[in-house]
Design a protein around this motif. Structure first.
Motif, short mmCIF file in Angstrom:
data_model
loop_
_atom_site.label_atom_id
_atom_site.label_comp_id
_atom_site.label_asym_id
_atom_site.label_seq_id
_atom_site.Cartn_x
_atom_site.Cartn_y
_atom_site.Cartn_z
N VAL A 168 -3.10 2.76 -3.84
CA VAL A 168 -2.32 3.98 -3.89
C VAL A 168 -3.24 5.08 -3.39
CG1 VAL A 168 -1.09 5.66 -5.32
CG2 VAL A 168 -0.88 3.20 -5.81
N ASN A 169 -2.94 5.59 -2.20
CA ASN A 169 -3.75 6.64 -1.60
C ASN A 169 -3.06 7.98 -1.83
OD1 ASN A 169 -5.55 4.68 -0.40
ND2 ASN A 169 -3.87 4.24 1.00
N VAL A 170 -3.75 8.89 -2.50
CA VAL A 170 -3.20 10.22 -2.76
C VAL A 170 -3.88 11.20 -1.82
CG1 VAL A 170 -2.83 12.01 -4.49
CG2 VAL A 170 -2.82 9.60 -5.18
N ILE A 171 -3.08 11.86 -1.01
CA ILE A 171 -3.59 12.82 -0.04
C ILE A 171 -3.15 14.21 -0.50
CG2 ILE A 171 -3.56 13.59 2.36
CD1 ILE A 171 -2.50 10.07 1.64
N VAL A 172 -4.11 15.06 -0.85
CA VAL A 172 -3.80 16.42 -1.29
C VAL A 172 -3.74 17.30 -0.05
CG1 VAL A 172 -4.51 18.36 -2.74
CG2 VAL A 172 -4.93 16.00 -3.50
N GLU A 232 0.87 -1.18 0.00
CA GLU A 232 0.00 0.00 0.00
C GLU A 232 0.90 1.22 0.00
OE1 GLU A 232 -2.81 2.13 3.23
OE2 GLU A 232 -3.39 0.07 2.72
N ILE A 233 0.60 2.18 -0.87
CA ILE A 233 1.43 3.37 -1.03
C ILE A 233 0.59 4.60 -0.72
CG2 ILE A 233 2.79 4.75 -2.65
CD1 ILE A 233 3.19 2.10 -4.26
N ASN A 234 1.11 5.46 0.15
CA ASN A 234 0.48 6.75 0.45
C ASN A 234 1.39 7.85 -0.11
OD1 ASN A 234 -1.66 5.61 1.88
ND2 ASN A 234 -0.54 5.67 3.79
N VAL A 235 0.79 8.76 -0.87
CA VAL A 235 1.54 9.86 -1.48
C VAL A 235 0.87 11.16 -1.07
CG1 VAL A 235 2.41 10.85 -3.62
CG2 VAL A 235 2.03 8.39 -3.48
N ARG A 236 1.62 12.04 -0.44
CA ARG A 236 1.09 13.34 -0.02
C ARG A 236 1.62 14.40 -0.98
NH1 ARG A 236 -1.48 12.99 4.63
NH2 ARG A 236 -1.21 11.07 5.80
N VAL A 237 0.69 15.16 -1.59
CA VAL A 237 1.07 16.10 -2.63
C VAL A 237 0.47 17.48 -2.41
CG1 VAL A 237 1.31 14.26 -4.37
CG2 VAL A 237 -0.88 15.46 -4.13
N VAL A 238 1.07 18.44 -3.09
CA VAL A 238 0.54 19.80 -3.18
C VAL A 238 0.25 20.03 -4.67
CG1 VAL A 238 1.01 22.25 -2.85
CG2 VAL A 238 1.87 20.58 -1.19
N MET A 239 -1.00 20.38 -4.98
CA MET A 239 -1.44 20.53 -6.36
C MET A 239 -1.31 21.98 -6.82
SD MET A 239 -2.68 17.45 -7.08
CE MET A 239 -3.69 17.74 -8.50
N ARG A 240 -1.25 22.15 -8.13
CA ARG A 240 -1.27 23.50 -8.71
C ARG A 240 -2.72 23.97 -8.80
NH1 ARG A 240 3.80 24.40 -10.34
NH2 ARG A 240 5.00 22.64 -11.11
N TYR A 241 -2.93 25.24 -8.48
CA TYR A 241 -4.28 25.81 -8.57
C TYR A 241 -4.80 25.69 -10.00
CZ TYR A 241 -8.17 29.01 -8.37
OH TYR A 241 -9.42 29.56 -8.46
N GLY A 242 -6.06 25.32 -10.13
CA GLY A 242 -6.69 25.20 -11.44
C GLY A 242 -6.69 23.78 -11.97
N SER A 243 -5.97 22.89 -11.31
CA SER A 243 -5.94 21.49 -11.74
C SER A 243 -7.25 20.80 -11.35
CB SER A 243 -4.80 20.74 -11.06
OG SER A 243 -3.57 21.32 -11.37
#
Length: 119
Positions: A104-108, A65-76
């Motif tokens: 794959v858990n993506v946490i924004v 199990e993979i957790n990925v913590r990200v910061v997105m670009r505005y408007g995406s």
């Protein structure tokens, strides 16, 4: 991860998986960066191990199990980018390692402002 074969064992470390996930994530244009911060501190307390650039690997039996913590670009389109990232990570990690990816858990954790629109 240990893979048993008739020729012997193959062991793939969490660091290798983390680096693969990091490369896949950083190649995604709509993702500004990966985030560890406070989450990294909590992870160290819980597991005694550090997150690698906002990526946590958890093994359950023979699955990963993979957790990925990200910061997105505005408007995406956040949900579309996250879904695409999940598919890419599963496809590429399974292809290159032979491991079975459970989730794959993506946490924004944030959104960066669009600097082009402020000028």
């Amino acid at each position: 991860m240990l893979i048993q074969q008739t020729l012997g064992h193959i062991q793939i470390s969490d660091e290798v998986i983390s680096k693969m996930v990091g490369k896949i994530t950083s190649a995604t244009r709509e993702i500004s960066s990966m985030s560890a911060g406070l989450v990294e501190s909590i992870s160290k307390i819980w597991s005694g191990r550090s997150l690698q650039n906002g990526i946590a690997i958890r093994r359950v039996d023979d699955r990963v199990e993979i957790n990925v913590r990200v910061v997105m670009r505005y408007g995406s389109k956040v949900h579309e980018v996250c879904r695409e990232l999940q598919h890419k990570v599963i496809e590429q990690v399974e292809h290159f390692t032979g491991l079975s990816i459970q989730a794959v858990n993506v946490i924004v954790e944030g959104i960066t402002p669009d600097l082009a629109s402020t000028k």
